[in-house]
Design a protein around this motif. Sequence first.
Motif, short mmCIF file in Angstrom:
data_model
loop_
_atom_site.label_atom_id
_atom_site.label_comp_id
_atom_site.label_asym_id
_atom_site.label_seq_id
_atom_site.Cartn_x
_atom_site.Cartn_y
_atom_site.Cartn_z
N PHE A 119 0.85 -1.19 0.00
CA PHE A 119 0.00 0.00 0.00
C PHE A 119 0.89 1.24 0.00
O PHE A 119 1.70 1.43 0.91
CB PHE A 119 -0.92 0.00 1.22
N LEU A 120 0.73 2.06 -1.02
CA LEU A 120 1.52 3.27 -1.18
C LEU A 120 0.58 4.47 -1.03
O LEU A 120 -0.21 4.77 -1.93
CB LEU A 120 2.20 3.29 -2.54
N ASP A 121 0.62 5.11 0.13
CA ASP A 121 -0.32 6.19 0.44
C ASP A 121 0.31 7.54 0.11
O ASP A 121 1.03 8.12 0.92
CB ASP A 121 -0.71 6.12 1.91
N GLU A 122 0.07 8.03 -1.10
CA GLU A 122 0.65 9.27 -1.61
C GLU A 122 2.15 9.34 -1.30
O GLU A 122 2.63 10.30 -0.69
CB GLU A 122 -0.09 10.49 -1.05
N PRO A 123 2.92 8.33 -1.73
CA PRO A 123 4.32 8.23 -1.32
C PRO A 123 5.24 9.31 -1.88
O PRO A 123 6.34 9.50 -1.37
CB PRO A 123 4.74 6.85 -1.86
N LEU A 124 4.79 10.04 -2.90
CA LEU A 124 5.65 11.05 -3.52
C LEU A 124 5.24 12.47 -3.17
O LEU A 124 5.85 13.42 -3.64
CB LEU A 124 5.64 10.87 -5.05
N ALA A 125 4.22 12.62 -2.34
CA ALA A 125 3.63 13.93 -2.08
C ALA A 125 4.60 14.93 -1.49
O ALA A 125 4.50 16.13 -1.76
CB ALA A 125 2.41 13.79 -1.17
N ASN A 126 5.56 14.47 -0.69
CA ASN A 126 6.47 15.40 -0.01
C ASN A 126 7.83 15.52 -0.67
O ASN A 126 8.77 16.05 -0.08
CB ASN A 126 6.64 14.98 1.45
N LEU A 127 7.95 15.03 -1.90
CA LEU A 127 9.21 15.13 -2.62
C LEU A 127 9.16 16.32 -3.58
O LEU A 127 8.09 16.75 -3.99
CB LEU A 127 9.47 13.84 -3.41
N ASP A 128 10.34 16.81 -3.96
CA ASP A 128 10.35 17.90 -4.92
C ASP A 128 9.99 17.37 -6.31
O ASP A 128 9.96 16.16 -6.55
CB ASP A 128 11.70 18.63 -4.94
N TYR A 129 9.72 18.29 -7.22
CA TYR A 129 9.16 17.93 -8.52
C TYR A 129 10.03 16.92 -9.27
O TYR A 129 9.52 15.93 -9.80
CB TYR A 129 8.98 19.19 -9.36
N LYS A 130 11.33 17.17 -9.33
CA LYS A 130 12.21 16.30 -10.10
C LYS A 130 12.22 14.88 -9.54
O LYS A 130 12.15 13.90 -10.29
CB LYS A 130 13.63 16.88 -10.11
N LEU A 131 12.32 14.76 -8.21
CA LEU A 131 12.33 13.44 -7.59
C LEU A 131 11.00 12.72 -7.80
O LEU A 131 10.97 11.50 -8.01
CB LEU A 131 12.63 13.56 -6.09
N ARG A 132 9.92 13.47 -7.73
CA ARG A 132 8.62 12.86 -7.96
C ARG A 132 8.54 12.27 -9.36
O ARG A 132 8.06 11.15 -9.57
CB ARG A 132 7.51 13.89 -7.78
N GLU A 133 9.03 13.03 -10.34
CA GLU A 133 9.00 12.56 -11.72
C GLU A 133 9.83 11.29 -11.88
O GLU A 133 9.42 10.33 -12.53
CB GLU A 133 9.52 13.65 -12.66
N GLU A 134 11.02 11.27 -11.28
CA GLU A 134 11.91 10.11 -11.40
C GLU A 134 11.28 8.86 -10.77
O GLU A 134 11.24 7.80 -11.38
CB GLU A 134 13.25 10.41 -10.73
N LEU A 135 10.81 9.01 -9.52
CA LEU A 135 10.25 7.85 -8.83
C LEU A 135 8.93 7.40 -9.46
O LEU A 135 8.64 6.21 -9.51
CB LEU A 135 10.04 8.16 -7.34
N ARG A 136 8.14 8.34 -9.93
CA ARG A 136 6.87 7.98 -10.56
C ARG A 136 7.10 7.09 -11.77
O ARG A 136 6.37 6.14 -12.01
CB ARG A 136 6.14 9.27 -10.96
N GLU A 137 8.13 7.38 -12.52
CA GLU A 137 8.45 6.57 -13.70
C GLU A 137 8.97 5.19 -13.29
O GLU A 137 8.73 4.20 -13.98
CB GLU A 137 9.50 7.28 -14.56
N GLN A 138 9.69 5.14 -12.17
CA GLN A 138 10.33 3.89 -11.75
C GLN A 138 9.37 2.93 -11.04
O GLN A 138 9.55 1.72 -11.10
CB GLN A 138 11.50 4.18 -10.82
N LEU A 139 8.35 3.47 -10.38
CA LEU A 139 7.50 2.64 -9.51
C LEU A 139 6.90 1.42 -10.20
O LEU A 139 6.98 0.31 -9.66
CB LEU A 139 6.41 3.50 -8.88
N PRO A 140 6.29 1.57 -11.38
CA PRO A 140 5.72 0.37 -12.01
C PRO A 140 6.76 -0.72 -12.25
O PRO A 140 6.49 -1.91 -12.10
CB PRO A 140 5.15 0.90 -13.33
N GLU A 141 7.99 -0.31 -12.62
CA GLU A 141 9.05 -1.29 -12.86
C GLU A 141 9.51 -1.93 -11.56
O GLU A 141 9.84 -3.12 -11.53
CB GLU A 141 10.24 -0.60 -13.54
N LEU A 142 9.52 -1.15 -10.46
CA LEU A 142 10.00 -1.68 -9.18
C LEU A 142 9.15 -2.86 -8.71
O LEU A 142 9.66 -3.81 -8.11
CB LEU A 142 9.97 -0.58 -8.12
#
Length: 354
Positions: A155-178
């Motif tokens: 369960f990932l409850d808004e896991p990127l909400a407190n990250l800066d924009y660049k980090l959010r973009e990077e992790l958002r792309e990686q999550l499905p692959e992870l």
Amino acid sequence: MTIELRNATKVVRGITHIKPTSLVLETGHFNVLLGQTGAGKTSLIKLMAGLDPLASGRILMAGQDVSKLSTQKRNISLVHQFFVNYPHMTVFENIASPLRVAGMAKSEISDRVQEAADILQLGPMLKRRPQELSGGQQQRCALARAIAKESQAVFLDEPLANLDYKLREELREQLPELFAGRGAVVVYATSEPEEALLLGGRTALMHDGAVTQFGATTDIYRNPENLTAARVFSDPPINAAEITKTGTQAHLRTGVTWTLTGAAAALTDGQYTVAIRPHHVTPVAASASDVALNGIVQVTELSGSDSSAHFQMGSDGWVSLAHGVHPYQVGEDHRFYMDASKAFFFAPDGSLAA
């Protein structure tokens, strides 16, 4: 592996937080809970995770009724929007903590931690403590702990909400692959429609403690079943205004009239709500069939390569979102163009009419 909710409800001190909800969430894709703050996303996750008790209904995991099982016995992982790591432990120890609680052998713990750390690029940081990491690295540590545990459900409850924009973009792309191929049911809560679209999979739209629509993410974006669903799945907010239909003509209260086509033209005469997403309302006409609208510009914003304008048309507030830089002036009477072929029409009860 599936998670199935059967008329699950949550009631706190007589107040219903989750209305009767039935869902089947599966592996192989992200299961997104999309809704504004207070819609019930976190409450639903807490029910599935066993952190809060059911008021009624049942929850099944892999066909087993877990409604009364504790969180520890459900074999789940939970990643919050806040960086939940143990400050007195190293990154290695943080990732290994659920494995040690489970009594796993040291050699297997080491292998799993190293694999998860490598996937999330934390290998060089395993001896550091959380306070020595950036925000993005701390969230990667929490994600690595979830991966290493190899839970049945994550369960990932808004896991990127407190990250800066660049980090959010990077992790958002990686999550499905992870989480691809790991056999876990992945449930991801977000308040951002764009994030749901990027993650794909299936989405449950939530509003006021209820699921208003559930299905393939792109399908429900294109085909909302009701006005509430259309509003949840639109950012900036979807434009909505009352119209009167007579014959094949639609009439806004401001006097704007246009000719309806297709299913909308076949509707029974009467009152409806027309709704259209902001990117179909632009300051430049795309075709001769676009409907001209005039409104007083209230707020303008330039975001990347897009320009948005909030404008008042009669008693209704509208939003235009267009590619490029457009010279809006606050307070001016500006002309916009609506691509009426992209509009939805809803009946007075909010159900989709056309």
